[in-house]
Design a protein around this motif. Structure first.
Motif, short mmCIF file in Angstrom:
data_model
loop_
_atom_site.label_atom_id
_atom_site.label_comp_id
_atom_site.label_asym_id
_atom_site.label_seq_id
_atom_site.Cartn_x
_atom_site.Cartn_y
_atom_site.Cartn_z
N VAL A 18 0.86 -1.18 0.00
CA VAL A 18 0.00 0.00 0.00
C VAL A 18 0.90 1.24 0.00
CG1 VAL A 18 -1.80 1.27 1.23
CG2 VAL A 18 -1.81 -1.25 1.25
N LEU A 19 0.82 2.04 -1.08
CA LEU A 19 1.62 3.26 -1.21
C LEU A 19 0.90 4.48 -0.64
CD1 LEU A 19 3.16 3.23 -4.80
CD2 LEU A 19 4.31 2.85 -2.63
N GLU A 20 -0.41 4.51 -0.82
CA GLU A 20 -1.18 5.70 -0.43
C GLU A 20 -2.62 5.29 -0.11
OE1 GLU A 20 -2.96 9.22 -3.11
OE2 GLU A 20 -0.76 9.12 -3.09
N VAL A 21 -3.19 5.90 0.91
CA VAL A 21 -4.61 5.71 1.24
C VAL A 21 -5.28 7.06 0.98
CG1 VAL A 21 -6.28 5.14 3.03
CG2 VAL A 21 -4.09 3.94 2.96
N SER A 22 -6.20 7.08 0.01
CA SER A 22 -6.83 8.33 -0.43
C SER A 22 -8.14 8.64 0.26
CB SER A 22 -7.08 8.27 -1.94
OG SER A 22 -5.89 8.00 -2.63
N ALA A 23 -8.74 7.66 0.93
CA ALA A 23 -10.05 7.87 1.56
C ALA A 23 -10.04 7.30 2.98
CB ALA A 23 -11.13 7.20 0.74
N THR A 24 -10.87 7.89 3.82
CA THR A 24 -11.03 7.41 5.19
C THR A 24 -12.50 7.19 5.46
OG1 THR A 24 -11.15 9.67 6.02
CG2 THR A 24 -8.97 8.63 6.04
N ALA A 25 -12.81 6.50 6.54
CA ALA A 25 -14.20 6.23 6.91
C ALA A 25 -14.97 7.54 7.02
CB ALA A 25 -14.25 5.46 8.23
N GLY A 26 -16.17 7.53 6.45
CA GLY A 26 -17.03 8.71 6.50
C GLY A 26 -16.92 9.62 5.29
N VAL A 27 -15.91 9.41 4.45
CA VAL A 27 -15.71 10.23 3.26
C VAL A 27 -16.60 9.71 2.13
CG1 VAL A 27 -14.01 10.86 1.48
CG2 VAL A 27 -13.36 10.86 3.88
N ARG A 28 -17.19 10.64 1.38
CA ARG A 28 -17.99 10.25 0.23
C ARG A 28 -17.08 10.11 -0.99
NH1 ARG A 28 -23.62 13.44 0.37
NH2 ARG A 28 -24.58 11.41 0.49
N VAL A 29 -17.31 9.07 -1.78
CA VAL A 29 -16.52 8.83 -2.99
C VAL A 29 -17.46 8.64 -4.17
CG1 VAL A 29 -14.52 7.83 -1.81
CG2 VAL A 29 -16.38 6.34 -2.53
N ALA A 30 -16.95 8.95 -5.35
CA ALA A 30 -17.70 8.74 -6.59
C ALA A 30 -17.29 7.40 -7.19
CB ALA A 30 -17.38 9.87 -7.57
N GLY A 31 -18.16 6.84 -8.02
CA GLY A 31 -17.81 5.62 -8.73
C GLY A 31 -16.58 5.86 -9.57
N GLY A 32 -15.60 4.98 -9.49
CA GLY A 32 -14.36 5.12 -10.23
C GLY A 32 -13.28 5.90 -9.50
N GLN A 33 -13.61 6.42 -8.32
CA GLN A 33 -12.62 7.18 -7.55
C GLN A 33 -11.67 6.24 -6.82
OE1 GLN A 33 -14.29 10.23 -5.05
NE2 GLN A 33 -12.43 10.38 -3.81
#
Length: 82
Positions: A18-33
């Motif tokens: 794992v190089l990078e974590v872009s999202a955390t719990a509670g964050v909204r994401v779009a399809g394909g993000q």
């Protein structure tokens, strides 16, 4: 009332770091993000959410090594952004 879809479980498809974590719990994401960025054999591989929604949990951290089939994150499509 539309049918309730189960949360999307995002799993590793290969052995990677794992190089990078872009999202955390509670964050909204779009399809394909991208949720995380993996590295395997000097290639960077973004791991994306198939559907938009809210990240319920992220099961990895920078520096972790994942195996094929390991859980990376869970996204709840029920709370998708409009």
């Amino acid at each position: 009332m539309p049918p309730v879809e189960p949360p999307e479980e995002i799993r590793a498809e290969l052995v990677a770091s794992v190089l990078e974590v872009s999202a955390t719990a509670g964050v909204r994401v779009a399809g394909g993000q991208a949720i995380v960025l993996l590295e395997s054999m000097k290639m960077e591989i973004p791991v994306v959410s198939e559907t938009g929604g809210t990240v319920v949990s992220v099961a990895v951290a920078v520096g972790d090594v994942v195996q094929s089939g390991d859980l990376i994150a869970v996204v709840d499509a029920e709370e998708a952004p409009e």
